[in-house]
Each structure stands twice: as structure tokens, then as C-alpha cells.
Scaffold this motif. Sequence first.
Motif, PDB file in Angstrom:
ATOM      1  N   ALA A 143      24.742  39.078  18.150  1.00 41.12           N
ATOM      2  CA  ALA A 143      25.367  40.319  18.623  1.00 41.12           C
ATOM      3  C   ALA A 143      25.412  40.352  20.144  1.00 41.12           C
ATOM      4  O   ALA A 143      24.401  40.121  20.816  1.00 41.12           O
ATOM      5  CB  ALA A 143      24.583  41.517  18.103  1.00 41.12           C
ATOM      6  N   LYS A 144      26.618  40.631  20.689  1.00 39.20           N
ATOM      7  CA  LYS A 144      26.776  40.783  22.146  1.00 39.20           C
ATOM      8  C   LYS A 144      27.065  42.241  22.477  1.00 39.20           C
ATOM      9  O   LYS A 144      26.610  42.763  23.478  1.00 39.20           O
ATOM     10  CB  LYS A 144      27.962  39.938  22.657  1.00 39.20           C
ATOM     11  N   LYS A 145      27.873  42.871  21.626  1.00 37.87           N
ATOM     12  CA  LYS A 145      28.107  44.313  21.778  1.00 37.87           C
ATOM     13  C   LYS A 145      28.295  44.899  20.365  1.00 37.87           C
ATOM     14  O   LYS A 145      29.097  44.392  19.578  1.00 37.87           O
ATOM     15  CB  LYS A 145      29.333  44.576  22.654  1.00 37.87           C
ATOM     16  N   ILE A 146      27.544  45.965  20.101  1.00 39.01           N
ATOM     17  CA  ILE A 146      27.405  46.446  18.716  1.00 39.01           C
ATOM     18  C   ILE A 146      28.094  47.792  18.520  1.00 39.01           C
ATOM     19  O   ILE A 146      27.997  48.676  19.373  1.00 39.01           O
ATOM     20  CB  ILE A 146      25.904  46.593  18.379  1.00 39.01           C
ATOM     21  N   LEU A 147      28.756  47.929  17.358  1.00 41.48           N
ATOM     22  CA  LEU A 147      29.211  49.254  16.917  1.00 41.48           C
ATOM     23  C   LEU A 147      28.265  49.703  15.805  1.00 41.48           C
ATOM     24  O   LEU A 147      28.189  49.071  14.743  1.00 41.48           O
ATOM     25  CB  LEU A 147      30.656  49.188  16.394  1.00 41.48           C
ATOM     26  N   ILE A 148      27.518  50.780  16.091  1.00 46.75           N
ATOM     27  CA  ILE A 148      26.632  51.343  15.065  1.00 46.75           C
ATOM     28  C   ILE A 148      27.451  52.350  14.255  1.00 46.75           C
ATOM     29  O   ILE A 148      28.018  53.294  14.814  1.00 46.75           O
ATOM     30  CB  ILE A 148      25.424  52.086  15.686  1.00 46.75           C
ATOM     31  N   VAL A 149      27.518  52.135  12.950  1.00 51.12           N
ATOM     32  CA  VAL A 149      28.267  53.048  12.069  1.00 51.12           C
ATOM     33  C   VAL A 149      27.249  53.846  11.264  1.00 51.12           C
ATOM     34  O   VAL A 149      26.300  53.276  10.727  1.00 51.12           O
ATOM     35  CB  VAL A 149      29.203  52.244  11.123  1.00 51.12           C
ATOM     36  N   TYR A 150      27.443  55.169  11.190  1.00 49.08           N
ATOM     37  CA  TYR A 150      26.530  55.981  10.377  1.00 49.08           C
ATOM     38  C   TYR A 150      27.269  57.159   9.746  1.00 49.08           C
ATOM     39  O   TYR A 150      28.464  57.335   9.964  1.00 49.08           O
ATOM     40  CB  TYR A 150      25.293  56.414  11.177  1.00 49.08           C
ATOM     41  N   GLY A 151      26.518  57.945   8.966  1.00 48.49           N
ATOM     42  CA  GLY A 151      27.154  58.966   8.137  1.00 48.49           C
ATOM     43  C   GLY A 151      27.160  60.351   8.747  1.00 48.49           C
ATOM     44  O   GLY A 151      27.430  60.538   9.942  1.00 48.49           O
TER      45      GLY A 151
END
Length: 391
Positions: A31-39
Amino acid sequence: MNNFTFQSPTEFVFGKDTENKTGELCRKYGAKKILIVYGGGSIVRSGLLQRIESSLKSVDIPFITMGGIQPNPVDKEVYKGIDFARKNDINFLLAVGGGSVIDTAKAIAAGVPYEGDFWDFYCNKAKVEKALNVGVVLTIPAAGSEGSGNTVITKLDGLHKISLRAPEHLRPTFSIMNPTLTFTLPQKQTVAGICDMMVHISERYFTNTEEVETGDRICEGLYKAIIEEAPKVIANPRDYGARANIMWAGMVAHNWTSAFGMQECWCSHFMEHEISAVYNVTHGAGLSVIFPAWLTYMAKHNVHKPYQFAIRVWDVPAISNLKEEVALEGISRLKQFWSSLGLPVNFKELGIENPDIDLLVKKLHENKGELVGSYMQLSKEETRQIYELAL
Ligand code: NZQ
Ligand code: ZN
């Protein structure tokens, strides 16, 4: 037993405080740049999001967040996520939540490197050839998406809820599974998850493939473990041991460990996906209504496995010249068990007094073809009878 290949590359990291390893695992998987997905916010209220953000900061990996994914996730959020990921040079998806969040992250992961419309994958116009890596922090044992290569998304235009299977590219790279994260689950979600995993086992177990004793016994062992542990979780939602057993059972139920060499069916799931697409009910609660109805129909028309299920899972005495009656007694015990957990076992209990069965049948066969299922291939007239058995 049929020929099969089975590859499950996901690294499972199970136990207390394991979410603190998120940063380390993201780094390990590039991972270099992360998209955190949540509810809808449960992970904000519980403080989990903050712990994950600290873990990512400790390894200096930048991230941005995208919350608001609803249960029974929709295409609109996937388009938004793909756009967001491209504009921000995201190379890694981190899903923190349950099936709805994980499935959305998987859809975004497949959609980012693809030039066309991501829905092409779901309507069989294109095959997933590559995808960004997806890591998971699981908060609800249910859908099994933490170990599966599947994603289920609803297209809002026409309410088409479709499952995509792409295990070579969409199994998570890692899944963090901390049972204490499930202590905050409302009972309704806990039991819906328990039902979902039991039906995942069933979609494999109810097969016509012969000589699958190993798979059968894994399935039966899983059913038995869930039947033993589920009441403990209801009695004490903070029972770590019971939560841990349920959490692992949910993963094993759906990562194909139990299904090698068997022809799978998925009819109950396909029938349920129409219910949750049209009425937006919880997937597991839809299954507790439709699966007993499907199984009742099978007891009459293909009794072999329902008979075995009654004897081996529900301890109904074997009577070889009364197979249908034995099978029906097994189904009755299954329904009693689900009712005892507080699950609905007919449409009325699900809160749908008069389901539009014409619409459900029409959509089901539009999406899945003239004949649905494999344990028995069902025509429109037969699926209608099954929906009616669930009234
Ligand atoms: O959104 P938040 O606020 O987080 O609340 C969620 C949501 O309302 C809540 N929740 C989750 N973890 C919690 C929590 N609340 C308190 N404490 C926690 N620790 O639970 C609600 C349901 O979440 P969702 O992600 O929708 O649950 P589930 O894991 O059952 O996923 C259902 C979806 O997965 C699909 C279903 O069709 C449905 O769309 N499936 C995906 C599969 C796959 N990818 O392999 C297979 C399954 O058969 C299934 O079809
Ligand atoms: Zn399911």
C-alpha cells in the motif's frame, strides 16, 4: 467428487487487538496510498476507525476515507469510489466493516484499472483481469466476503442485485478478524449473520455430486458448531469464545474449504437477492424466510440430501421408507432453532405481509435465466411455489 482447483491466498490474522496490525499488513502488501471504505458509522462510534488510522500513521502510509456504505450496497457508491480513487492515486483499498463494505471495496478495486463501466463485470460483459489489492478489517461475521472472491452489488436502475465471482483477483490480500469487534453488534445483525453462514454451507451441502463425504462432514461439523455456539452469543454478546467460533465458522463457510469437488447450488441466495433488492431487508433475515421454503420443496422432489441433513445435523432418527417425513422433521427443527434466535421464518415475520411474488419471480428469471439452481433446476412455476411456501 468433481475435479477442482482451490487457491486461497488471503492472510488471516485472528484474535484480540489484531486491528493494531493494520498498518504493518498494508505495508507488507504494497500500500502506498489507501482508501478506507466503511459503513454507516458503527466503526466511528466504537473507536475502531481511530485505532486503524493510528496504525496507518505509525507506518507513514497516507490514507483518505469514504464512509456511508449502506447494507445491500449500490452501484452509485462504487462509481463514486472509483472516481475518488483515480483522482487521489489510490493503490490499495481497506474495507472496515461487513459484507456490504467489503463488496463495495472489491467492486472499486476491480473498477479502478478497468476502462469501461464496472457493471460490465456483474452483467457478464467483461471479466475481471486485474484489481487493486483489498485488505479487510471484519466487524460482522456473516457474508464471508473476508475470505471469498465474490462481491454483490445492486444496480439502482431496475434494482438488480447481482453477485460477481472473481476469486483469482478479488479474494482479500489480508483479513483481520478480532472477535471483540463483534461485541457491539445488535442481536438482529448477529442472528442474520448466523443464518447467512448456515445457508452458505447449505448452498454447497445440497448437491447431487456423489462421493463427497469429506465435504459433507466438514459442512455437518460446521452446522453443529454453529448450532452449539449461537445460543451462547445470544445469552452473552460478550462471550469471546463463542464470538470467536462463530466468526471463524463464517469464514470457513464461504471460502470454499467445505465445497471442494461438489456442484454448488445457490438457488436460495438468488431467490433471496430479489427479496433484499426489492424490499431492502437484511440478507440473512431474507434467507431465514426463503431457505426453509426451498428445502421443503426439495424434501418432496429430491429428498436424498434433506434426509441426510435431518439425520446427521438434527439427530432425527433414520426411517428409510419415510424419507420425506424425516426430512420435514429436520426442517421443522431448523425453523425452531432459527425462531429461538429471533429470526423470521416467513414473509409475515419479515414484515412483508403481501410480497409481490410476480415481481420476484420475474426479476429472478430475468437475472438468472429460465432455470435456476442445480440441486434441482427450477422453472418459473416452481420458484413461484417456493416463494408461496414462504408466505
Ligand atoms: O454500516 P454500519 O454503521 O457499520 O452498521 C452495520 C450495518 O448496519 C452493522 N454493523 C457491522 N458491524 C458492526 C455493526 N454494528 C455494530 N457493531 C459492529 N461491529 O451491521 C449492519 C449490516 O452490515 P453489512 O455489511 O450489510 O452485513 P453483512 O456482512 O451481512 O453483509 C451483507 C451484504 O453482503 C452480501 C449480501 O447480499 C449483502 O449485500 N453478500 C456478500 C457475499 C460475498 N461477498 O461473498 C456473500 C453473501 O451471500 C451475501 O450475498
Ligand atoms: Zn449469503
